[in-house]
Design a protein around this motif. Sequence first.
Motif, PDB file in Angstrom:
ATOM      1  N   GLN A 326       0.820  -1.210   0.000  1.00  0.00           N
ATOM      2  CA  GLN A 326       0.000   0.000   0.000  1.00  0.00           C
ATOM      3  C   GLN A 326       0.855   1.261   0.000  1.00  0.00           C
ATOM      4  OE1 GLN A 326      -3.193   0.134   2.843  1.00  0.00           O
ATOM      5  NE2 GLN A 326      -3.817  -1.993   2.496  1.00  0.00           N
ATOM      6  N   ILE A 327       1.930   1.253   0.768  1.00  0.00           N
ATOM      7  CA  ILE A 327       2.815   2.423   0.792  1.00  0.00           C
ATOM      8  C   ILE A 327       3.419   2.661  -0.588  1.00  0.00           C
ATOM      9  CG2 ILE A 327       5.005   3.289   1.704  1.00  0.00           C
ATOM     10  CD1 ILE A 327       4.278   2.004   4.368  1.00  0.00           C
ATOM     11  N   ALA A 328       3.841   1.576  -1.253  1.00  0.00           N
ATOM     12  CA  ALA A 328       4.426   1.715  -2.590  1.00  0.00           C
ATOM     13  C   ALA A 328       3.412   2.283  -3.578  1.00  0.00           C
ATOM     14  CB  ALA A 328       4.947   0.357  -3.067  1.00  0.00           C
ATOM     15  N   VAL A 329       2.163   1.820  -3.483  1.00  0.00           N
ATOM     16  CA  VAL A 329       1.113   2.338  -4.383  1.00  0.00           C
ATOM     17  C   VAL A 329       0.874   3.812  -4.134  1.00  0.00           C
ATOM     18  CG1 VAL A 329      -1.345   2.215  -4.936  1.00  0.00           C
ATOM     19  CG2 VAL A 329      -0.020   0.106  -4.681  1.00  0.00           C
ATOM     20  N   LEU A 330       0.761   4.219  -2.885  1.00  0.00           N
ATOM     21  CA  LEU A 330       0.494   5.619  -2.562  1.00  0.00           C
ATOM     22  C   LEU A 330       1.687   6.511  -2.896  1.00  0.00           C
ATOM     23  CD1 LEU A 330      -1.373   5.114   0.831  1.00  0.00           C
ATOM     24  CD2 LEU A 330      -2.370   5.732  -1.383  1.00  0.00           C
ATOM     25  N   ASP A 331       2.887   6.024  -2.674  1.00  0.00           N
ATOM     26  CA  ASP A 331       4.084   6.795  -3.023  1.00  0.00           C
ATOM     27  C   ASP A 331       4.157   7.054  -4.519  1.00  0.00           C
ATOM     28  OD1 ASP A 331       5.288   7.479  -0.656  1.00  0.00           O
ATOM     29  OD2 ASP A 331       6.500   5.655  -0.526  1.00  0.00           O
ATOM     30  N   ALA A 332       3.627   6.113  -5.299  1.00  0.00           N
ATOM     31  CA  ALA A 332       3.650   6.256  -6.762  1.00  0.00           C
ATOM     32  C   ALA A 332       2.476   7.082  -7.277  1.00  0.00           C
ATOM     33  CB  ALA A 332       3.649   4.873  -7.416  1.00  0.00           C
ATOM     34  N   GLY A 333       1.669   7.623  -6.371  1.00  0.00           N
ATOM     35  CA  GLY A 333       0.533   8.434  -6.772  1.00  0.00           C
ATOM     36  C   GLY A 333      -0.721   7.647  -7.051  1.00  0.00           C
ATOM     37  N   GLY A 334      -0.713   6.368  -6.717  1.00  0.00           N
ATOM     38  CA  GLY A 334      -1.877   5.528  -6.967  1.00  0.00           C
ATOM     39  C   GLY A 334      -2.908   5.624  -5.860  1.00  0.00           C
ATOM     40  N   LYS A 335      -3.926   4.788  -5.986  1.00  0.00           N
ATOM     41  CA  LYS A 335      -5.038   4.776  -5.035  1.00  0.00           C
ATOM     42  C   LYS A 335      -5.267   3.341  -4.562  1.00  0.00           C
ATOM     43  CE  LYS A 335     -10.012   5.731  -4.729  1.00  0.00           C
ATOM     44  NZ  LYS A 335     -11.218   6.173  -5.481  1.00  0.00           N
ATOM     45  N   ILE A 336      -5.484   3.190  -3.257  1.00  0.00           N
ATOM     46  CA  ILE A 336      -5.758   1.868  -2.701  1.00  0.00           C
ATOM     47  C   ILE A 336      -7.220   1.527  -2.942  1.00  0.00           C
ATOM     48  CG2 ILE A 336      -5.755   0.447  -0.624  1.00  0.00           C
ATOM     49  CD1 ILE A 336      -3.002   1.298  -1.616  1.00  0.00           C
ATOM     50  N   GLU A 337      -7.447   0.376  -3.517  1.00  0.00           N
ATOM     51  CA  GLU A 337      -8.800  -0.086  -3.779  1.00  0.00           C
ATOM     52  C   GLU A 337      -9.260  -0.999  -2.639  1.00  0.00           C
ATOM     53  OE1 GLU A 337     -10.582   1.000  -6.202  1.00  0.00           O
ATOM     54  OE2 GLU A 337      -8.994   2.040  -7.304  1.00  0.00           O
ATOM     55  N   GLY A 338     -10.522  -0.883  -2.274  1.00  0.00           N
ATOM     56  CA  GLY A 338     -11.080  -1.797  -1.288  1.00  0.00           C
ATOM     57  C   GLY A 338     -11.255  -3.168  -1.910  1.00  0.00           C
ATOM     58  N   GLU A 339     -10.509  -4.149  -1.440  1.00  0.00           N
ATOM     59  CA  GLU A 339     -10.552  -5.473  -2.052  1.00  0.00           C
ATOM     60  C   GLU A 339     -10.165  -6.540  -1.031  1.00  0.00           C
ATOM     61  OE1 GLU A 339      -7.906  -4.760  -5.263  1.00  0.00           O
ATOM     62  OE2 GLU A 339      -6.080  -4.958  -4.056  1.00  0.00           O
ATOM     63  N   THR A 340     -10.474  -7.773  -1.378  1.00  0.00           N
ATOM     64  CA  THR A 340     -10.094  -8.920  -0.566  1.00  0.00           C
ATOM     65  C   THR A 340      -8.862  -9.548  -1.191  1.00  0.00           C
ATOM     66  OG1 THR A 340     -12.376  -9.338   0.115  1.00  0.00           O
ATOM     67  CG2 THR A 340     -10.823 -11.167   0.310  1.00  0.00           C
ATOM     68  N   ARG A 341      -7.849  -9.822  -0.341  1.00  0.00           N
ATOM     69  CA  ARG A 341      -6.588 -10.327  -0.847  1.00  0.00           C
ATOM     70  C   ARG A 341      -6.217 -11.622  -0.129  1.00  0.00           C
ATOM     71  NH1 ARG A 341      -4.285  -6.499  -4.023  1.00  0.00           N
ATOM     72  NH2 ARG A 341      -2.235  -7.524  -3.965  1.00  0.00           N
ATOM     73  N   GLY A 342      -5.316 -12.374  -0.731  1.00  0.00           N
ATOM     74  CA  GLY A 342      -4.887 -13.643  -0.169  1.00  0.00           C
ATOM     75  C   GLY A 342      -3.408 -13.633   0.152  1.00  0.00           C
TER      76      GLY A 342
END
Length: 587
Positions: A326-342
């Motif tokens: 999540q930190i890498a996504v936000l640092d790159a200017g992205g957005k965290i999506e609400g999702e279920t992960r494994g």
Amino acid sequence: MVRLCGLRLRLALAPLVSAPVTGRAWSRTAPLRFLSTQTQSSSIRPEYVPLRKQLKDEARAKRRDKGRDKGRDKSQVEGWELTVGIEVHAQLDTDVKLFSRASAGHEDAPNANVALFDLAFPGSQPWFQAATLIPALRAAIAFGCEIQSVSHFDRKHYFYQDQPAGYQITQYYEPYARSGALYLYPHDGIAAEDGESVRVGIKQIQMEQDTAKSQELPSHAVLLDFNRVSRPLIEIITLPEIHSPATAAACVRKIQSILQSCGAVNTGMEMGGLRADVNVSVRRTGDVAGAHGYEGISGLGQRTEIKNLSSFKAVEDAIIAERDRQIAVLDAGGKIEGETRGWTIGSTETRKLREKEGSVDYRYMPDPDIAPVIVGRDLVEALRASMPPAPDEMLKTLMQEYSLTMEDSKPLVELDDCARLEYYQDAVDALISMQDTSTGTSEPGRSIGNWVLHELGGLFSKSDSPWDAQRVPAASLAAIVHLLTTGKITGSTAKSLLATIFDGDDQGRTVQEIVEQEGLTLRPLSREEYVAMAQEVMAKHPQMVAQIQQGQQGKIGFFVGQIKRMGEKGRVEAQRAEQAIRSLLSL
């Protein structure tokens, strides 16, 4: 292709149904009342789901990733705040399922314990089993929850092959317990930055039915075992008040320990009786304007959920991986999506499973076939009065009354579903009964603790076998320790005796009979004999003698070992051998 293990998918299923439902549909106007303490839960045989390979895989992955993880901050990332909420699903200790009279046994053949309602046959109706309520109430009391006098069951709709009805019965709107808490301390394994204690609030505890057990085959077939359908679960939902991966793992471990100590469950994560889902979000330090994703809670980052974590290490590792993603996504200017992960053991990244469903997606609705459950205060108070000590209280007792350290007390409380603790207490009682005021050791609790945890525990580890109290009866261990502490045998003889009984004495002899028949009783050597042997071994190793004289006293143990080899078996006492060496060296 979906198959039923051991069960033909035909209408002729009735002969294989273990206990068909004979009850009628319940009306909301006819509530279920439980106002007395006569209903009792009973034990079930634990389902053995071997995790030995999983644990070995985890250890192998840890060694493999040791270099890669070196220098990686596993607790905090500067400039970011982690928030974690946990949902723990635990199988209750009962013989019956939640809504059918089929057995909840764990070791029977696949699909041997299936009622018509478990398979969602048309016309079958749920029949709430009162026995399932008792361990659920014990859990709620142990966490200090407010037990609701009236609770209801709801339908959570989703379609999957392990859910034959197309919905799961749970308690979403009106659970049976709310507003509890648990407390974590350094001995629980919390992160250092969390200080001396952490309070984790519990939003609610709800009862719900389990799903079928599925097994995927390489040919893309899926085998389904409906024995697990409708086994009673509780779901413990914490508030998002955890801020480090280590503390999250400690929280799950503490929840399991509390559930086991109060008799709510009889299996833990290592046996497949407890699973954890974790909700993870991050935000920049001081940022309270982000999206949240936690119902009723604002100011947190968008959360994702990681499902079905089956070990404490998996909880910590999965949170670390998801936090970093999540930190890498936000640092790159992205957005965290609400999702279920494994999460897969040995992996370094979580993987997307599906978009995160919300309450709207599940179309929660009150179950019209199950009456409200009404719990009387007399039942709650009777259960509260009969609650066993909590884990923290047991630790305090072991340290204060049995003279154990925290390091030795924790394994006794946590290992083997408290079976090792019961064994330990039986052995201490047996040792005390053998002693008299003139020959007894002043600390029987500490003496037995060393042998239960280290010597006997080491034998189980080497044999790669699960704990079994009958392997070395508590009275036999106490007899060995009694002979040792009263000077009747040496330490090496005591260890040899323990190994003999552990491996199974062919003649079925008692400890005393083995000692007498094999001549193991200590015949003490004189001081002169110890000095003579010490002089002999020291003469053979003059360089090591010089090293000891220069301050390397740890090498004295080498000389003690040499003297034990020289002396007659079972006659050399390590302490007296060391005394002889020290006297010759003027130490």
